[in-house]
Design an enzyme around this catalytic site. Structure first.
Site, PDB file in Angstrom:
ATOM      1  N   CYS A  67      -4.230  -4.893   2.209  1.00 61.19           N
ATOM      2  CA  CYS A  67      -3.312  -5.750   2.969  1.00 61.19           C
ATOM      3  C   CYS A  67      -3.142  -7.161   2.398  1.00 61.19           C
ATOM      4  O   CYS A  67      -2.363  -7.944   2.952  1.00 61.19           O
ATOM      5  CB  CYS A  67      -3.775  -5.844   4.420  1.00 61.19           C
ATOM      6  SG  CYS A  67      -3.667  -4.287   5.318  1.00 61.19           S
ATOM      7  N   LYS A 104      -6.638  -8.670  18.778  1.00 58.15           N
ATOM      8  CA  LYS A 104      -7.955  -9.250  19.028  1.00 58.15           C
ATOM      9  C   LYS A 104      -8.550  -9.930  17.799  1.00 58.15           C
ATOM     10  O   LYS A 104      -9.165 -10.993  17.893  1.00 58.15           O
ATOM     11  CB  LYS A 104      -8.913  -8.189  19.558  1.00 58.15           C
ATOM     12  CG  LYS A 104      -8.580  -7.697  20.964  1.00 58.15           C
ATOM     13  CD  LYS A 104      -9.610  -6.693  21.447  1.00 58.15           C
ATOM     14  CE  LYS A 104      -9.303  -6.229  22.866  1.00 58.15           C
ATOM     15  NZ  LYS A 104     -10.303  -5.230  23.344  1.00 58.15           N
ATOM     16  N   SER A 108      -8.581  -4.980   2.634  1.00 62.31           N
ATOM     17  CA  SER A 108      -9.793  -4.163   2.611  1.00 62.31           C
ATOM     18  C   SER A 108     -10.219  -3.897   1.187  1.00 62.31           C
ATOM     19  O   SER A 108      -9.397  -3.805   0.280  1.00 62.31           O
ATOM     20  CB  SER A 108      -9.532  -2.838   3.345  1.00 62.31           C
ATOM     21  OG  SER A 108      -9.347  -3.054   4.721  1.00 62.31           O
ATOM     22  N   HIS A 153      -4.429 -12.685   8.890  1.00 59.39           N
ATOM     23  CA  HIS A 153      -4.051 -11.268   8.841  1.00 59.39           C
ATOM     24  C   HIS A 153      -4.254 -10.647  10.216  1.00 59.39           C
ATOM     25  O   HIS A 153      -5.270 -10.870  10.873  1.00 59.39           O
ATOM     26  CB  HIS A 153      -4.883 -10.530   7.796  1.00 59.39           C
ATOM     27  CG  HIS A 153      -4.637  -9.048   7.805  1.00 59.39           C
ATOM     28  ND1 HIS A 153      -3.399  -8.504   7.561  1.00 59.39           N
ATOM     29  CD2 HIS A 153      -5.469  -8.000   8.065  1.00 59.39           C
ATOM     30  CE1 HIS A 153      -3.465  -7.177   7.650  1.00 59.39           C
ATOM     31  NE2 HIS A 153      -4.717  -6.859   7.952  1.00 59.39           N
ATOM     32  N   THR A 162     -15.293  -2.180   9.612  1.00 61.57           N
ATOM     33  CA  THR A 162     -14.156  -2.965   9.135  1.00 61.57           C
ATOM     34  C   THR A 162     -14.099  -4.343   9.783  1.00 61.57           C
ATOM     35  O   THR A 162     -13.346  -5.204   9.332  1.00 61.57           O
ATOM     36  CB  THR A 162     -12.823  -2.243   9.421  1.00 61.57           C
ATOM     37  OG1 THR A 162     -12.651  -2.103  10.840  1.00 61.57           O
ATOM     38  CG2 THR A 162     -12.809  -0.863   8.789  1.00 61.57           C
ATOM     39  N   GLU A 189       0.829  -1.203   0.000  1.00 62.94           N
ATOM     40  CA  GLU A 189       0.000   0.000   0.000  1.00 62.94           C
ATOM     41  C   GLU A 189       0.862   1.250   0.000  1.00 62.94           C
ATOM     42  O   GLU A 189       0.332   2.365  -0.061  1.00 62.94           O
ATOM     43  CB  GLU A 189      -0.898   0.029   1.247  1.00 62.94           C
ATOM     44  CG  GLU A 189      -2.004  -0.988   1.250  1.00 62.94           C
ATOM     45  CD  GLU A 189      -2.946  -0.786   2.428  1.00 62.94           C
ATOM     46  OE1 GLU A 189      -3.142   0.372   2.839  1.00 62.94           O
ATOM     47  OE2 GLU A 189      -3.483  -1.777   2.936  1.00 62.94           O
TER      48      GLU A 189
END
Length: 351
Positions: free
Chosen positions: A116, A244, A301, A239, A206, A84
């Protein structure tokens, strides 16, 4: 049949990682923007130095991959860099890398973008190129020097680093491809407009409709296609934009904390974007044993996931010590403060 697998068996013949030495404790971000109130998502993140960018970091990782593969770089017929944060808007990173490692001039070169998962996209293409006998070796890289708007949630985790993989014949590989599968939809959870310096994101959007839906769908599909269960794998890497998310998706899919521990690096180096899942794979290969199965599932994304299954071969023990292990880059660290980080990342425009 949804599983993708070339007729010619292929695999990873060489791999390498790179992480800059500078580390910003994310408590520094909190200190500046929230007076230290609230929790932080990770411990610290990697920051490139003034003389580092996606091109220079890709070169270091590629050299490590070459050292492990032990091949003449002129045999590499494709050099692909997924990122990116390419240093030029119009000028390929891939040609810089190809020149630096000695793969020119008879090689295909291109830059890849898919948020990503741009890194694993290069691997998918390399599987096809080598698997079709159009080439014996192809180099796929996932590397980023990620940016986050000052004070934004992304600034707490946007790190730097990534990994490079040389894909070649299975007989020469440290890990053989068992199969792969991709799952994509038009889900606008994260984006950056032309000329915009920082990306924007859809906050909580997201999570469930983007990250969790795509990774879960891709992982469940490849397991179903291969007739596998999570227990058939010793390792898995998902990924990792934070700690979390991969922990939650692993639990949802039925993977244990022990299966993802080795590749879960985000807490120590941050989210390396296109290099995130790929550098996790290098850390796993650094400790894997022959016969171990590894599942990697990326996420980009926009949105999509690549799920890839590997089986480690007997060549792993002989090849992995030919280049620095991933933990070497993680352990060599120099802590910096927020002001130094701002200078290194060009967050103050003086002209």
């Amino acid at each position: 049949m949804l599983l993708m697998k070339p007729k010619r068996p292929v695999g990873i013949t060489g791999y390498g990682a790179y992480v800059p030495r500078f580390r910003l404790p994310v408590t520094e971000v909190s200190r500046v923007w929230t007076d230290g109130e609230g929790g932080v998502p990770i411990k610290e993140k990697s920051v490139p130095g003034l003389d580092e960018d996606t091109a220079t970091m890709s070169i270091e990782a590629a050299r490590n991959a070459l050292a492990r593969a032990g091949i003449d770089p002129r045999l590499i017929r494709a050099v692909w860099v997924g990122s990116e944060s390419h240093p030029y808007a119009v000028k390929p990173t891939s040609t810089i890398v190809a020149e630096a490692i000695g793969a020119v001039p008879t090689t295909q070169a291109a830059d890849w973008e898919f948020a990503c998962k741009a890194g694993t996209e290069t691997l998918q293409a390399a599987f096809g190129l080598v698997g079709s006998h159009m080439a014996d070796y192809a180099l796929g890289i996932g590397m980023d020097a990620a940016q986050g708007r000052p004070g934004d949630a992304l600034e707490y985790t946007a790190g730097a680093g990534g990994a490079a993989f040389i894909i070649g014949p299975a007989a020469e590989s440290v890990a053989v491809l068992e199969g792969s599968l991709s799952y994509v939809t038009d889900t606008p959870d994260f984006w950056r407009r032309p000329y915009a310096h920082y990306p924007s994101h859809g906050q909580r959007f997201t999570g469930d409709p983007a990250y969790f839906h795509h990774i879960t769908a891709a992982a469940e599909m490849i397991l179903s296609e291969m007739g596998r269960q999570p227990s058939d794998y010793r390792f898995a890497v998902f990924h990792q934009p934070n700690l979390k998310f991969p922990q939650k998706v692993a639990k949802t899919l039925g993977f244990t904390p022990a299966q993802i521990e080795a590749g879960l690096l985000v807490g120590l180096i941050g989210n390396t974007y296109a290099g995130s899942s790929m550098i996790g794979l290098t850390a796993i290969l650094d400790i894997a044993e022959p016969g171990d199965r590894v599942l990697i599932v990326s996420f980009g994304s926009g949105a999509g996931s690549d799920a890839i299954s590997f089986e480690v071969t007997d060549r792993i023990a002989h090849n992995r010590d030919k280049a620095p292990l991933t933990r070497h880059y993680i352990e060599r660290r120099k802590e910096i403060d927020y002001a130094t980080y701002v200078r290194y990342r060009g967050k103050l425009q003086t002209t």
